[in-house]
Structure formats: structure tokens, C-alpha cells
Design a protein around this motif. Sequence first.
Motif, short mmCIF file in Angstrom:
data_model
loop_
_atom_site.label_atom_id
_atom_site.label_comp_id
_atom_site.label_asym_id
_atom_site.label_seq_id
_atom_site.Cartn_x
_atom_site.Cartn_y
_atom_site.Cartn_z
N ALA A 120 0.83 -1.21 0.00
CA ALA A 120 0.00 0.00 0.00
C ALA A 120 0.86 1.26 0.00
O ALA A 120 0.60 2.22 -0.74
CB ALA A 120 -0.93 -0.01 1.20
N VAL A 121 1.89 1.25 0.84
CA VAL A 121 2.78 2.41 0.93
C VAL A 121 3.52 2.62 -0.38
O VAL A 121 3.69 3.75 -0.85
CB VAL A 121 3.78 2.24 2.10
N ASN A 122 3.96 1.55 -1.00
CA ASN A 122 4.67 1.67 -2.27
C ASN A 122 3.77 2.22 -3.38
O ASN A 122 4.25 2.82 -4.33
CB ASN A 122 5.23 0.31 -2.70
N CYS A 123 2.46 2.03 -3.23
CA CYS A 123 1.52 2.51 -4.24
C CYS A 123 1.21 4.00 -4.07
O CYS A 123 1.35 4.78 -5.01
CB CYS A 123 0.22 1.71 -4.18
N ASP A 124 0.80 4.40 -2.87
CA ASP A 124 0.32 5.77 -2.66
C ASP A 124 1.25 6.65 -1.83
O ASP A 124 1.02 7.85 -1.71
CB ASP A 124 -1.06 5.76 -1.99
N GLY A 125 2.27 6.05 -1.23
CA GLY A 125 3.15 6.85 -0.39
C GLY A 125 2.80 6.68 1.08
O GLY A 125 1.65 6.40 1.45
N PHE A 126 3.79 6.90 1.93
CA PHE A 126 3.64 6.65 3.36
C PHE A 126 2.59 7.56 4.01
O PHE A 126 1.75 7.10 4.79
CB PHE A 126 5.00 6.83 4.05
N GLU A 127 2.62 8.84 3.70
CA GLU A 127 1.70 9.78 4.35
C GLU A 127 0.24 9.47 4.05
O GLU A 127 -0.63 9.66 4.90
CB GLU A 127 2.04 11.22 3.93
N GLU A 128 -0.04 9.01 2.82
CA GLU A 128 -1.42 8.71 2.44
C GLU A 128 -1.96 7.49 3.19
O GLU A 128 -3.13 7.42 3.54
CB GLU A 128 -1.51 8.46 0.93
N VAL A 129 -1.09 6.53 3.41
CA VAL A 129 -1.52 5.25 4.00
C VAL A 129 -1.41 5.24 5.52
O VAL A 129 -2.08 4.47 6.20
CB VAL A 129 -0.68 4.10 3.38
N LEU A 130 -0.59 6.13 6.06
CA LEU A 130 -0.29 6.15 7.50
C LEU A 130 -1.52 6.03 8.40
O LEU A 130 -1.51 5.25 9.37
CB LEU A 130 0.49 7.41 7.85
N PRO A 131 -2.61 6.77 8.15
CA PRO A 131 -3.75 6.69 9.08
C PRO A 131 -4.37 5.30 9.21
O PRO A 131 -5.10 5.03 10.16
CB PRO A 131 -4.76 7.68 8.47
N TYR A 132 -4.09 4.42 8.25
CA TYR A 132 -4.76 3.12 8.23
C TYR A 132 -3.84 1.98 8.68
O TYR A 132 -4.26 0.82 8.69
CB TYR A 132 -5.29 2.84 6.82
N ILE A 133 -2.59 2.30 9.03
CA ILE A 133 -1.64 1.26 9.43
C ILE A 133 -1.81 0.95 10.92
O ILE A 133 -1.90 1.87 11.76
CB ILE A 133 -0.18 1.73 9.18
N ASP A 134 -1.85 -0.31 11.26
CA ASP A 134 -1.95 -0.72 12.66
C ASP A 134 -0.70 -0.25 13.41
O ASP A 134 0.43 -0.48 12.97
CB ASP A 134 -2.08 -2.24 12.75
N ALA A 135 -0.90 0.42 14.56
CA ALA A 135 0.21 1.01 15.32
C ALA A 135 1.23 -0.03 15.78
O ALA A 135 2.42 0.30 15.97
CB ALA A 135 -0.35 1.77 16.52
N SER A 136 0.81 -1.25 15.94
CA SER A 136 1.74 -2.28 16.43
C SER A 136 2.90 -2.51 15.46
O SER A 136 3.98 -2.95 15.86
CB SER A 136 0.99 -3.60 16.66
N LEU A 137 2.71 -2.23 14.20
CA LEU A 137 3.76 -2.46 13.21
C LEU A 137 4.96 -1.53 13.40
O LEU A 137 6.06 -1.84 12.97
CB LEU A 137 3.21 -2.31 11.79
N PHE A 138 4.74 -0.41 14.07
CA PHE A 138 5.84 0.54 14.26
C PHE A 138 6.81 0.10 15.37
O PHE A 138 7.78 0.78 15.67
CB PHE A 138 5.31 1.95 14.52
N ALA A 139 6.50 -1.06 15.96
CA ALA A 139 7.46 -1.68 16.89
C ALA A 139 8.16 -2.87 16.23
O ALA A 139 9.00 -3.53 16.86
CB ALA A 139 6.71 -2.14 18.15
N ASP A 140 7.82 -3.11 14.97
CA ASP A 140 8.42 -4.22 14.22
C ASP A 140 9.66 -3.70 13.50
O ASP A 140 9.57 -2.93 12.55
CB ASP A 140 7.38 -4.75 13.21
N ARG A 141 10.83 -4.14 13.95
CA ARG A 141 12.09 -3.60 13.43
C ARG A 141 12.23 -3.80 11.92
O ARG A 141 12.60 -2.87 11.18
CB ARG A 141 13.28 -4.26 14.17
N GLU A 142 11.95 -5.00 11.48
CA GLU A 142 12.12 -5.30 10.05
C GLU A 142 11.18 -4.45 9.20
O GLU A 142 11.56 -3.94 8.14
CB GLU A 142 11.85 -6.79 9.81
#
Length: 558
Positions: A426-448
Motif C-alpha cells: 500500500a505504501v509503495n503505491c500511494d506513499g507513506f503519508e497517504e496510507v499512515l492513518p490506516y496502518i496498525d500502530a503495532s507495526l511501528f514496533a516491528d524492526r524489520e
Amino acid sequence: VGCSSEATPEQVQQWRAHLWHVAPSDVPKLMASVPPGLRKNRSFMLAAVMKEGHALEHADGDLKSDRALVLAAVRSSSGALRHAHESLHEDEEIVLAAEEKQELDALEEAACSSDREFVRVVRRSQGWTFALARESLDVHKQTMLDEMQQKGFRAIQPHINTALFSDREFMLTAVQLKGCALELASDDLKCDRELLCAAMRTRGVPLSGRETLRVMLLKAICKDGFHLVRPFLTVSMLSDRDFMFAIVKMHGWALQFAHESLKSDRGLVLAAVKTCGDSFRYACKELRSDREFVLLVVKEKGSALQYAEGGLTLDKEIALTAIREWALFPIQFYEGTAMFSDRDFVLEVVKVRGWAIQHADKRLKSDMEIALAAANCDGFDAIQPYIDRRLFLDRRFVMRAVQMSGRALQHAALSLRADREVIVAAVNCDGFEEVLPYIDASLFADREFVVTLAQMHRGVLQHACPKLKSDLEVVFAAINCDGFEAVRPVMNPALFSDRVFMLRLVQKRGEALKFASLGLRSDYEVVHAAVENAGSALQFADPSLRSNSSLLHAAKAH
């Protein structure tokens, strides 16, 4: 084709031109085809009734109560009074005008049938009075020729005895003054080469003098268009296949004027359709009911399908062919029919008109292949409101959807918003800022996950968990993408005291030495690495190292 309630100035001008070129006897036929808006237009209807009073029949109801309009109509045709509003049937002036016109028509008819004489009409400036004069046709002819030279053909046309339209000498003079006078000539004279040549030259058609009749007419059509030349054509010309073939290749709609025998000619009809899809309406019913021929026609012009007969509009193969060819095909025509319950039909339709999925059977709106085909055509955002919500529970569908539109993630199931692979797509398609509101917060603790995003998209580090803001690999991935100045405010400041981090950092950006801890500014290896990258970094080193000869030499070199 629909028309607006009011006629535009362009419509009025166009249809008045049509009115000008038709004979009075053809006015009722013309009026039957004018747009509804023109029937409310007073100036157009006034012109129509002055040419043929019975045009009043086609006027809007309000205009039939217009006294001046009705008066003009009965002065043109006494019988037009029956089309007026009942309130005007007893109007003294209107009734008198109708009676005078009726009496004059009777006199003209009697005069024309007796000993080659006729009655001339003179319209006085004060009201309508009639001067009736009998004269021989020969005298009348000479009088008309004299007046034609002085006033022009159009000025005297209403006063000409129709018998003169078969007189070669008279008509030759007329067309030399006004080329369009040829339309009033008899069919025999329309085939007179000298007469036709004179008319064409008057109209400005370039001729060499060696052309045949049909070549002259085709040159005129090329110059002025078929509509203006049509009145010059005889029945025999309109029955000539080669001649009509040349015409419909330029103006497909001219098929309507072809002889009936030609409207069943496959080659002629197909040539007309290639130029104008709507011309198929003029083909004979047998051709419009012929499946093989209709399929051939819609391959050329999809719009022709609307004129097919015998239920062929519901033929799947024909309909799909038309839809692919005609961008404005009214697909909603099939809404509620068995066509939109047919999976193969719907799949083919949405490949070229993605939004048509809204008309599909409910069962087909949950078909993954159909939904993805529609999204691939018109974009996911356009078709999203019409597809079954259950599709967003399917990982394969969501993965394909976010590859088309990253914002499709907002409709995905919560479990899929925490799917690393789906988010990256999704991020590769529309960019990080566009997709950010819909990303589960738990992923931001995933190092990889964070490293993967930070390597390709700006602004990722600021959303990472505190632990990852101290992770060297994560921070350097962000620096490589965003630049040091953008990352510095959001990274953990403790890293500026980390020797491994600073040594690696100053190798990329020497001036970053100024942010290093005091202990590291006196570390020869760290300072030397910074100076090797940017000589100006020496100013941020500990004073004890600023006079070091090797560092000074390195600073001068960089």
C-alpha cells in the motif's frame, strides 16, 4: 437524443437555414423533426408560418394564442386558422385575412388552369391588399426576367408562376444570379449540364468545365456539405449506387435520402456507418435484424447497436463488441436484464467500463475477478462503493487492491492492516503519508517493517517506537532516505554519545561532528573521519586536536 427546454441561438440559426432551403410543401415534414425547444421560439416559428402557414400546427401551445403569429400563418395558408387557439377563431382581422387568402388561392388556381394565364399578387405596405392582374405566361416570363435582373431571384421568387421552373431559358438566368435557384427546377433541368454548371459556378464551386454532372455535384458537396446540395438531386441520382456511395463516405447520414432499394445494400450501409454510426437507423429493417451484419456494423461504430432490430441489442457478443468500440455506450440500458446476471458478460464489460459493476447482479459484486477487473479499468476508488464488503476480508483481494490504490487499506479488515506485506504494498503505491492513518500502530514496533519502510519513504522514523529510534540500522535507513537534518530531531539524542554511531555518521556527513558528545569530539579517530569527509568539521573538534598537523593536512585536502 434529448433536447433542452429552450432552443440555443445556434439551434435557431441552424434550423432557420434548413427552413430557408426547403420548399413550402416540405415545411410540415421539417417541422415534425425540429427539437421541442424550437417550437417555443417565437422568431423561428414566425419564419416557419410565413413560409407555410400550416407550420402553426407544430407551435407550442402558448404561441398558438399569439395573435401576430396566427395572422402571419393565415396570410400564408388560409387553412392554418384551424391550428390556432380557439380564442382567435372569432378575431375579425384574422378571419378576414384567412378569407382573402382563400379567395386569392381560388383565383390563382382558376387563372393557372385557363389559357396559360395566371394571377399575380402584390402585397401593399399598408396591410395586406391584393392587386390581381392577368397576363400571358410569355409576358409574365419577360416581366420576371426583368425584375430578376433588378431585384434578384429571392426577391421575386414568391411571384413566379411555377410553370417557369420548367423553362430552361428562365432557369438558366435564375441560377446565374442565384445558384440555389436550381432546387426549384424540374428534374429534367436539374440534369441539364449547362444549367448545373452555371449553378455550381455561381456557388463558387471550382470547376474545370470537363466534369460530369455527378462529379460537379460531388465537388459541391465537398465544398458546401450535403444538406445544401441535396435539393439539387433528382430521384435518379439518389438511386445511383456509385454516386450515393461517394456521398455516404463523406456524409453517412445522407443514407436517409437514398432510394429505398439502396437502403438494403450492405456495402452502402456499411460505408455510411463507418462515417456516421447513427446512419444505421436508415438501413432497411431486414439489415437491422441480420445478426451477422449487425455484428459487422457495431465493430465499426458501436453506437449503431441502438438501431438494431429483432432483439439483437440483447445479444451478448454484439453488445460486448459495441461496448468496446463506443465509449458512451449506455450500459445502464442492460440494468435489470439477464445480461448483468451473466458472469462472462459482466467480466468483459467491467474490463472496459469498470463503473458498470454497479449494475451487476448482487452475486457478481462479490466475485473477486470481476471486482479486480473493474478496479484495473477505472481505479479502485471509483468502484469501491459498489463491491461486496466481504471481499475486504480476503487477503489476496486486499493485496491486489492496495497495489492499485494504497488508500484501499482503509476498507481492509483490521487483521490485514497489521499485515506487513500488505502495508508495504500500500505504501509503495500511494506513499507513506497517504496510507499512515490506516496502518496498525503495532507495526511501528516491528524492526524489520520499520527498516523496510524507512529505506524507501520519508518521515517513517518519527512514528517508530522509542526503542527503534535508538536502533542504528533503523536510524541510518532513515538518514539515507530523509537526510540527517530531517532525522536528527526525532532520533534518540543518546546516539550522539555512541562512538560506533558517530564514527559511521561523520563518515557520511562530517559536519555532524558538532552534535557529538564532548568525549567523542576529542576522539582522534572520530575527528579524523569527520575531517576526511568535510574539512570544515575540524572547527567542532576538541581544541586539543585542532592544531594536530595530520588533521590540519586532512582538512586542507577536503
